[in-house]
Design an enzyme around this catalytic site. Structure first.
Site, PDB file in Angstrom:
ATOM      1  N   GLU A  47      -0.003  -1.331   5.589  1.00 33.15           N
ATOM      2  CA  GLU A  47       1.091  -0.966   6.495  1.00 33.15           C
ATOM      3  C   GLU A  47       1.003   0.501   6.875  1.00 33.15           C
ATOM      4  OE1 GLU A  47       5.163   0.611   7.491  1.00 33.15           O
ATOM      5  OE2 GLU A  47       3.789   1.167   5.868  1.00 33.15           O
ATOM      6  N   GLU A  48       0.626   1.340   5.915  1.00 28.27           N
ATOM      7  CA  GLU A  48       0.639   2.783   6.130  1.00 28.27           C
ATOM      8  C   GLU A  48      -0.406   3.266   7.127  1.00 28.27           C
ATOM      9  OE1 GLU A  48       2.939   4.605   5.204  1.00 28.27           O
ATOM     10  OE2 GLU A  48       3.770   3.988   3.279  1.00 28.27           O
ATOM     11  N   ASP A  81       0.825  -1.204   0.000  1.00 24.08           N
ATOM     12  CA  ASP A  81       0.000   0.000   0.000  1.00 24.08           C
ATOM     13  C   ASP A  81       0.862   1.258   0.000  1.00 24.08           C
ATOM     14  OD1 ASP A  81       0.725  -0.775   2.687  1.00 24.08           O
ATOM     15  OD2 ASP A  81      -0.645   0.764   3.440  1.00 24.08           O
ATOM     16  N   GLU A 103      12.279  -1.441   3.667  1.00 23.92           N
ATOM     17  CA  GLU A 103      11.933  -0.016   3.714  1.00 23.92           C
ATOM     18  C   GLU A 103      13.118   0.814   3.196  1.00 23.92           C
ATOM     19  OE1 GLU A 103       9.204   1.553   4.468  1.00 23.92           O
ATOM     20  OE2 GLU A 103       7.962   0.199   5.676  1.00 23.92           O
ATOM     21  N   ASP A 159       8.815   4.141  -1.492  1.00 21.05           N
ATOM     22  CA  ASP A 159       8.205   3.494  -0.321  1.00 21.05           C
ATOM     23  C   ASP A 159       7.032   2.628  -0.754  1.00 21.05           C
ATOM     24  OD1 ASP A 159       7.504   2.884   2.269  1.00 21.05           O
ATOM     25  OD2 ASP A 159       6.566   4.820   2.682  1.00 21.05           O
TER      26      ASP A 159
END
Length: 409
Positions: free
Chosen positions: A143-144, A81, A171, A111
């Site tokens: 994740e965000e 995501d 990351e 990202d």
């Protein structure tokens, strides 16, 4: 795959990254287009994989296993995501990636779809390498917005009895091995008082005013942490912090408000227990606020609810997993990292993999300073460095044999 140059990755890797970036996987939307494309890419190569869906079936994690071996495997982890582009001043279509002046532009380029795309690009090499341990690909959703999806992925692995030895979370770290980040605990506090006409204020219990007192107390704890907590100078802010980010309450100026909601967070050092911080805040509410409120309104209440739990990630430069990642990384980055740990300010899924018993390290292409902003980009040289990293892994780079499962805390 032939080794890339120092400044430019292979055309195949760039093509895969472009395809991933083109999927608009904003957290509020589905990621199934990307997941299904990846599923088909791997299925054509006979790679066994598993999908775990969210409750509505609109999002999914993917966990694939490349190769076999007698020893527990290594996870290459990435989230699918991305953050929204709404209101940002982009000069290009964020989901139509473009290459300019040695950079690849697009939402998620930094990202963190470049790491995922590079790992996928080396699938055939991993399969042909004959490693004595499998390589696992773990792609997660959401994740965000709180590292939501990966929890289901890890739960599924546990239920299947799968226990990889290590995990590299890709990351954007500039291909440096990162050994720590703070944890995040988020809380909602609902305060219930009693309504009254403002002309009869003493007959009511003003939930907004009691919320204000609670917020002041939260700030006092934050000040104490800033002044007295043991420092960790690996972080930009070397102590734990508290922040009240949202307050909602009241319906009109002439009504004593019955309800107020306060949302606050604690970003804590690995050495700090956020539960102790919350316990102190809750004790203050029960000791100082509730007795006053219930003297007027026996039905008054203060309730706390945890709404975010992102554990801190805490390893060290001497850990076998860290040294293994340094051996795989760009030689310049590895030389700079030798003998010391690097830390980042942002949160990741690394603490959850570590909590699940895997030796973990953060290491991936790009820089967080280029993420989450208009015209997000990654340097092609960073993707090339990530390809070199994957190439060393496919060649059976030494060091992973020293990595063993980490006991769950």
């Amino acid at each position: 795959m032939s080794a890339p140059s120092d400044s430019r990755p292979s055309a195949r890797t760039l093509d895969i990254i472009r395809q991933l970036v083109a999927f608009p996987t904003v957290s509020r939307d589905s990621n199934l287009g990307l997941i299904e494309w990846t599923r088909d890419f791997l299925a054509r190569r006979g790679v066994p994989l598993r999908l775990t869906y969210d409750a509505e079936g609109g999002k999914a994690n993917l966990f694939a296993t490349l190769g076999e071996g007698p020893r527990p495997g290594l996870v290459l982890s990435g989230h699918t995501d991305v953050v929204p582009v709404d209101g940002q001043d982009w000069t290009l279509d964020p989901f139509a990636p473009e290459e300019r002046d040695g950079r690849l532009y697009g939402r998620g380029a930094a990202d963190m779809k470049s790491f995922i795309g590079t790992a996928l690009s080396w699938t055939d090499d991993f399969l042909a390498a004959g490693l004595d341990h499998p390589i696992h690909l773990a792609l997660s959703y959401d994740e965000e917005v709180g590292c939501i999806g990966v929890r289901g992925l890890l739960r599924d692995l546990r239920e299947q009895g799968l226990q990889p030895a290590g995990c590299i979370v890709g990351e954007p770290t500039g291909m440096h091995a990162v050994v720590g980040h703070k944890g995040l605990a988020g809380y909602r506090c609902r305060i219930r008082g009693r309504e009254a006409h403002s002309a009869l204020t003493p007959q009511g219990v003003n939930a907004v005013e009691y919320a204000a007192r609670l917020i002041v107390y939260i700030r006092l704890i934050a000040d104490r942490l800033r002044q007295l907590e043991s420092r960790h100078y690996g972080y930009d802010v070397p102590h734990s912090t508290l922040n009240t980010g949202l307050v909602q309450g009241g319906i009109a100026i002439n009504v004593v408000p019955r309800d107020c909601e306060v949302i606050f967070e604690c970003r804590y050092l690995p050495s700090t227990d956020p539960r102790a911080v919350l316990d102190e805040i809750r004790a203050y509410a029960e000791r100082e606020l509730l007795p006053e409120m219930r003297a007027v309104a026996p039905e008054a209440a203060i309730a706390f609810e945890q709404i975010a739990d992102l554990p801190a990630f805490d390893s060290d430069a001497a850990a076998p997993m860290t040294r293994f990642a340094q051996a795989l990384a760009d030689s310049r980055a590895a030389a700079e990292d030798e003998g010391r740990g690097r830390y980042v300010a942002f949160g990741t899924e690394a603490g959850l993999f570590q909590r699940a018993g895997m030796a973990t390290v953060l290491c991936g292409p790009g820089h967080i300073a280029q993420a989450h902003k208009p015209d997000e980009w990654i340097a092609l040289s960073q993707i090339a460095a990530c390809e070199q990293f994957m190439g060393r892994l496919a060649q059976g780079a030494s060091g992973f044999g020293a990595v063993g499962p980490t006991p769950s805390p």
